[in-house]
Write an enzyme that holds these catalytic residues in place. Structure first.
Site, PDB file in Angstrom:
ATOM      1  N   ASN A  50       0.930  -1.273  -0.076  1.00 35.30           N
ATOM      2  CA  ASN A  50      -0.167  -0.066   0.221  1.00 35.30           C
ATOM      3  C   ASN A  50       0.802   1.302   0.111  1.00 35.30           C
ATOM      4  O   ASN A  50       1.914   1.118   0.611  1.00 35.30           O
ATOM      5  CB  ASN A  50      -0.947  -0.025   1.294  1.00 35.30           C
ATOM      6  N   GLU A  69      -2.240  -4.693  -3.613  1.00 33.32           N
ATOM      7  CA  GLU A  69      -2.616  -5.608  -4.822  1.00 33.32           C
ATOM      8  C   GLU A  69      -2.549  -4.808  -6.170  1.00 33.32           C
ATOM      9  O   GLU A  69      -1.887  -5.377  -7.052  1.00 33.32           O
ATOM     10  CB  GLU A  69      -4.080  -6.217  -4.692  1.00 33.32           C
ATOM     11  N   SER A 120      -7.724  -9.071   3.267  1.00 35.99           N
ATOM     12  CA  SER A 120      -9.056  -9.345   2.519  1.00 35.99           C
ATOM     13  C   SER A 120      -9.033  -8.070   1.228  1.00 35.99           C
ATOM     14  O   SER A 120      -9.110  -6.922   1.958  1.00 35.99           O
ATOM     15  CB  SER A 120     -10.168  -9.600   3.234  1.00 35.99           C
ATOM     16  N   CYS A 153      -9.252  -4.109  -5.703  1.00 37.09           N
ATOM     17  CA  CYS A 153      -8.758  -5.092  -5.686  1.00 37.09           C
ATOM     18  C   CYS A 153      -9.221  -6.306  -5.885  1.00 37.09           C
ATOM     19  O   CYS A 153      -8.763  -6.895  -6.937  1.00 37.09           O
ATOM     20  CB  CYS A 153      -7.628  -5.270  -4.661  1.00 37.09           C
ATOM     21  N   CYS A 208     -10.269  -5.061  -0.921  1.00 36.92           N
ATOM     22  CA  CYS A 208     -11.307  -4.262  -1.199  1.00 36.92           C
ATOM     23  C   CYS A 208     -12.002  -4.338  -2.760  1.00 36.92           C
ATOM     24  O   CYS A 208     -11.397  -5.318  -3.255  1.00 36.92           O
ATOM     25  CB  CYS A 208     -10.679  -2.849  -1.200  1.00 36.92           C
ATOM     26  N   HIS A 252      -2.961   0.271  -3.681  1.00 39.98           N
ATOM     27  CA  HIS A 252      -3.137  -0.557  -2.808  1.00 39.98           C
ATOM     28  C   HIS A 252      -2.292  -1.584  -2.817  1.00 39.98           C
ATOM     29  O   HIS A 252      -1.538  -1.818  -4.098  1.00 39.98           O
ATOM     30  CB  HIS A 252      -4.458  -1.133  -2.862  1.00 39.98           C
TER      31      HIS A 252
HETATM   32 ZN   LIG Z   1      -7.472  -2.529  -2.607  1.00 37.82          ZN
END
Ligand SMILES: [Zn+2]
Ligand SMILES: [Ca+2]
Ligand SMILES: [Ca+2]
Ligand SMILES: [Zn+2]
Lengths: 169, 169
Positions: free
Chosen positions: B63, B76, B101, B106, B103, B74
Site C-alpha cells: 500500500n 494488490e 482481504s 482490488c 477491497c 493498494h
Molecule cells: Zn484494494
C-alpha cells in the site's frame, strides 16, 4: 430524480473533458479511453447565474497501458489517482465520467470510493460492470455518445492487437 | 482439488513475501498491507527435487496511500503494476497473495486479469470482496495468519486516523 439542467450541463462538459483525455491518449499512440472526476462547484448554489464552470474537476486521466506500459492505469484509475487523497464525503458528492463502460477493476474502484454517479460515454465497444454498479445503488448514465464510439471504433480498427488488451478480453 | 504439498509450500512462501512487503510499508509509516503475484516455476515440473524456489515472483508491492499520497496504489494494485504488462495466459496460471482481504477495487482487478487463485492472510481486520471472487469462480484461500493479523491490529491501534482510510471505511 429528474435530471436538472445543471446536471445536463455538467454531464455534457464532464464527458467532453473525458473525451479530450481519450483524444490525448490516441494522439500518443495509446488506448483512447479518458476519464474525469467532477464535483458541482460550491459557488453554483450561491449564484447560479455566475459565469464560468458550475463544477470543479478533481482529477483527470487516460489509459496508460501503452504509454507507461502500465497494467493498472486505466483511465478511471488515472483520474482517481490524479485527484489524490480526498475525504470520503468528497467522493460521495462526485460524478465519475468515462468514455467507455468501466472494467471490473474500475467498477470496483468506483464502489470503493462510494461514488454515487457514473456517466459512461458508450458501451457499444465494451460492456463492463454497469450491472454491479446499479446493484450497489450507483446511478449509471450511458450517454451513447457518437464521438466516443467513433474514436474507440477507429482505434480498434487501426490497432486490433492493442485493442485486444484494452480490457484483456 | 486437493492442495498439493507444492501448493502449500508456495502459499507459505507467497504469503511470507506479502507480509515482508507489509512490514516494509509499516517501517515507512505506511499502511501495512502487502501483496505478491506468483506463478509456479516451470522448472518445477521438470525436476521437483531441484533446489531453490519452485515459483517465480512476477510482481510485489505494498500500500502506498501514505508514502505516495496515492488513492489507488493498494498493495494488490502495486503488485500487479510491478508485474507489468503480462500476457493473459500468465495471469491465468498465477496466484495473488495479499495480507488482508481485498477491497472492491482490488477484487475487481483480480477478476479483470482472470487470476484463478487468491490467497488472503486474514479477514479479521477487514472483509472485502471474497464472496464476489468466489461467485466468479476464483479459488479463495483465507489463511487466518497470526502475523498478518497482529501487524494490522498493531497499526490500527497506533494510527486509528490512518486506518480509517485503509479501505475508506
Ligand atoms: Zn484494494
Ligand atoms: Ca489533479
Ligand atoms: Ca517486478
Ligand atoms: Zn478499467
Amino acid at each position: 430524480a429528474q435530471l436538472s439542467t445543471s446536471d445536463e450541463h455538467q454531464d455534457a462538459q464532464g464527458l467532453a473533458l473525458a473525451l479530450a483525455q481519450a483524444r490525448t491518449s490516441y494522439a500518443q499512440g495509446g488506448i483512447p479511453i479518458g476519464s474525469v472526476l467532477l464535483v458541482p462547484s460550491s459557488s453554483h448554489q450561491a449564484n447560479s447565474d455566475a459565469p464560468g464552470p458550475k463544477f470543479k474537476v478533481l482529477g483527470a486521466g487516460h489509459n496508460q497501458r501503452v504509454q507507461k506500459s502500465s497494467a493498472t492505469l486505466h483511465a478511471e484509475i488515472a483520474a482517481l489517482e490524479d485527484a489524490g487523497r480526498l475525504k470520503a464525503e468528497v467522493y460521495r458528492g462526485a460524478t465519475l465520467y468515462t468514455t467507455l463502460s468501466p472494467c471490473s477493476m474500475c467498477t470496483g474502484a468506483a464502489l470503493l470510493y462510494g461514488i454515487p454517479r457514473v456517466v459512461i460515454g458508450e458501451n457499444v465497444n465494451f460492456v463492463g460492470g454497469e450491472d454491479l454498479l446499479r446493484a450497489q445503488g450507483v446511478k449509471v448514465i450511458v450517454v451513447d455518445d457518437a464521438d466516443c464510439k467513433a474514436l474507440m471504433a477507429k482505434f480498434i480498427e487501426e490497432k486490433p492487437e492493442v485493442s485486444l488488451s484494452i480490457h484483456l478480453v
